[in-house]
Design an enzyme around this catalytic site. Sequence first.
Site, short mmCIF file in Angstrom:
data_model
loop_
_atom_site.label_atom_id
_atom_site.label_comp_id
_atom_site.label_asym_id
_atom_site.label_seq_id
_atom_site.Cartn_x
_atom_site.Cartn_y
_atom_site.Cartn_z
N ARG A 15 -0.35 -6.88 10.99
CA ARG A 15 -1.62 -6.25 11.31
C ARG A 15 -2.77 -6.73 10.41
O ARG A 15 -3.93 -6.53 10.71
CB ARG A 15 -1.48 -4.72 11.24
CG ARG A 15 -0.64 -4.15 12.38
CD ARG A 15 -0.17 -2.73 12.11
NE ARG A 15 0.96 -2.67 11.18
CZ ARG A 15 1.60 -1.56 10.84
NH1 ARG A 15 1.22 -0.41 11.33
NH2 ARG A 15 2.60 -1.60 9.98
N LYS A 22 1.18 -9.44 3.34
CA LYS A 22 0.27 -8.30 3.13
C LYS A 22 0.23 -7.87 1.67
O LYS A 22 -0.86 -7.60 1.13
CB LYS A 22 0.71 -7.12 3.99
CG LYS A 22 -0.05 -5.85 3.67
CD LYS A 22 0.14 -4.75 4.68
CE LYS A 22 1.56 -4.25 4.74
NZ LYS A 22 1.70 -3.17 5.72
N TYR A 364 -29.76 -27.58 -19.62
CA TYR A 364 -28.31 -27.77 -19.42
C TYR A 364 -27.69 -28.31 -20.70
O TYR A 364 -28.10 -29.37 -21.19
CB TYR A 364 -28.03 -28.75 -18.27
CG TYR A 364 -26.56 -29.12 -18.23
CD1 TYR A 364 -25.59 -28.13 -18.07
CD2 TYR A 364 -26.14 -30.44 -18.43
CE1 TYR A 364 -24.24 -28.45 -18.08
CE2 TYR A 364 -24.79 -30.76 -18.44
CZ TYR A 364 -23.85 -29.76 -18.27
OH TYR A 364 -22.52 -30.07 -18.29
C1 UD1 Z 1 6.23 3.12 7.01
C2 UD1 Z 1 7.11 4.32 7.36
C3 UD1 Z 1 6.20 5.45 7.81
C4 UD1 Z 1 5.21 5.80 6.74
C5 UD1 Z 1 4.42 4.56 6.33
C6 UD1 Z 1 3.53 4.88 5.17
C7 UD1 Z 1 9.29 3.50 8.11
C8 UD1 Z 1 10.12 3.19 9.28
N1 UD1 Z 1 8.05 3.94 8.36
O1 UD1 Z 1 5.59 2.66 8.17
O2 UD1 Z 1 6.99 6.60 8.11
O3 UD1 Z 1 4.33 6.81 7.17
O4 UD1 Z 1 5.33 3.50 5.96
O5 UD1 Z 1 3.74 4.14 4.06
O6 UD1 Z 1 9.74 3.39 6.99
N2 UD1 Z 1 9.22 -3.91 4.74
C9 UD1 Z 1 10.27 -4.68 4.33
N3 UD1 Z 1 11.18 -5.10 5.25
C10 UD1 Z 1 11.10 -4.78 6.55
C11 UD1 Z 1 10.01 -3.98 6.97
C12 UD1 Z 1 9.09 -3.55 6.04
O7 UD1 Z 1 10.40 -4.98 3.14
O8 UD1 Z 1 11.99 -5.20 7.30
C13 UD1 Z 1 8.24 -3.46 3.75
C14 UD1 Z 1 6.85 -4.00 3.96
O9 UD1 Z 1 6.63 -5.19 3.22
C15 UD1 Z 1 5.95 -2.88 3.46
C16 UD1 Z 1 6.80 -1.63 3.66
O10 UD1 Z 1 8.14 -2.05 3.83
O11 UD1 Z 1 5.68 -3.01 2.07
C17 UD1 Z 1 6.35 -0.81 4.87
O12 UD1 Z 1 6.37 -1.57 6.06
P1 UD1 Z 1 5.32 -1.27 7.20
O13 UD1 Z 1 5.66 -2.14 8.34
O14 UD1 Z 1 3.95 -1.32 6.68
O15 UD1 Z 1 5.69 0.25 7.57
P2 UD1 Z 1 4.72 1.31 8.24
O16 UD1 Z 1 4.54 0.99 9.67
O17 UD1 Z 1 3.51 1.48 7.42
CA CA Z 2 2.60 0.36 5.72
#
Ligand code: UD1
Ligand code: CA
Length: 450
Positions: A15, A22, A364
Amino acid sequence: MTIASIILAAGEGTRMRSKMPKVLHKLAGKPMVWHAMQAVRGLVDSPPVLVVGFRADAVKAAIGDQAAYALQHEQLGTGHAVAAARPILEGKADQILVTFADMPLLKKTSLVDLIALHRSGKSPVTMMSFIGEEARGFGRVVRDEAGHVTAIVEQVVATPEQLAICEYNVSAYCFEAAWLWSALERIPLSPKGEYYLTDVVELAAAEGFKVASLVLDDPDDAIGPNNRVHLAMAEKVMRWRINQNWMLEGVTIVDPDTTYIESDVVIGRDTVIHPNTHLRGKTVIGEDGQIGPDTTVIDSQIGNRVELISSVLESAQVADDVTMGPFCHLRKGAILDQGVHLGNFAEVKDSYLGVGTKMGHFSYIGNATIGRDVNIGAGTITCNYDGEKKHPTEIGDEVFLGSDTMLVAPVKIGDRSITGAGAVVTHDVPPDTLVIGVPAKEKCKLEKSD
Ligand code: UD1
Ligand code: CA
């Protein structure tokens, strides 16, 4: 009781629409993942385990040996990501703190409270939430009649009733380690083909545990940038926090809305920061200064009682009582000793200016060593570059450079000598000598006055 920490940083962050992961996007000059590391520092017994995946090398390079690393080969969700840290941590800690690298505003004090709340209860998981007005894609916290958390429902799979819930999941958890490892194996695959960490809360509730959530007072703590609009919101909060901290430490910030101070900057008491000032990198500023307006200072050390107006300083050192501006540019290696005065349109690079030296108007100075109490006349230029190499200029103490002097380097000017207006100095000038003309020739010896 030992506690370890896992920080998730493997996602791409689609996103953000960026080439960069990110978590490397910056807030107050530091990557989000750096802020996440700061929050857990001192709370856990071993270096945090950073789960990396998308552009893992870039994330590792940003953090270095401050963390241990677990590689999540494929980004199959936050539950899957936590499981990647299992080989490193299993059997090594009783409890595990899990945070996300994209939640850079979470405060250390909130994590302390989370750990305390966890230790006061019996549930194998304790979570953190906030009540907010804007969902920003966050998971909704579902509670039963008694107020215990029964599930976290992700926005993409939530029912209309669940979407109406305004308690949101922060994504900071404290777990009993042994329970966590086994629960991770039981997470079902989501309709989107991911293993959601959030599902472990439902597993715990189904096992009869009373899951508690630490509800944050300040929803700003939970701004987790998923896109660049959120990033700007987070930057604003971070900026306010940093500015507030310095104001409480005794720095006057005339307009906090237009003052940009990065995380590592240090500022002395009773210094006044004027509007539209940017203090960046490893900048240190002394006491009683007047900094700005319209000034940018990067990686520079500034002494006490220094005045900088509408100027840019990069990797420079400025001693006490220096005054500068408007419109000066100190570049790498500029060193100004005590009481130096630069007026307008002065550029200094890789040069030392001695105590009390003055350079009032458009000049300068590059690759030069200049003594004390020198007057650098308007329009003076060190011609330090011959098209291939840079050459040095040395100027003694109490020299008077007439307006528009060209110093064709390499060249030396002895103590107390004078150059006439428009002199083009191509040869060394001994002490106590007046030179004039193009190229400058000796006009006379000067009488020493004592
Ligand atoms: C997540 C939560 C959501 C919460 C939100 C707020 C889950 C399923 N959802 O959603 O409930 O409200 O955070 O912080 O947990 N990441 C990995 N590996 C992966 C996927 C993600 O390391 O396979 C890491 C990303 O780098 C990031 C974090 O996990 O730092 C969150 O991932 P992101 O996709 O942003 O989750 P949200 O949709 O924000
Ligand atoms: Ca997030």
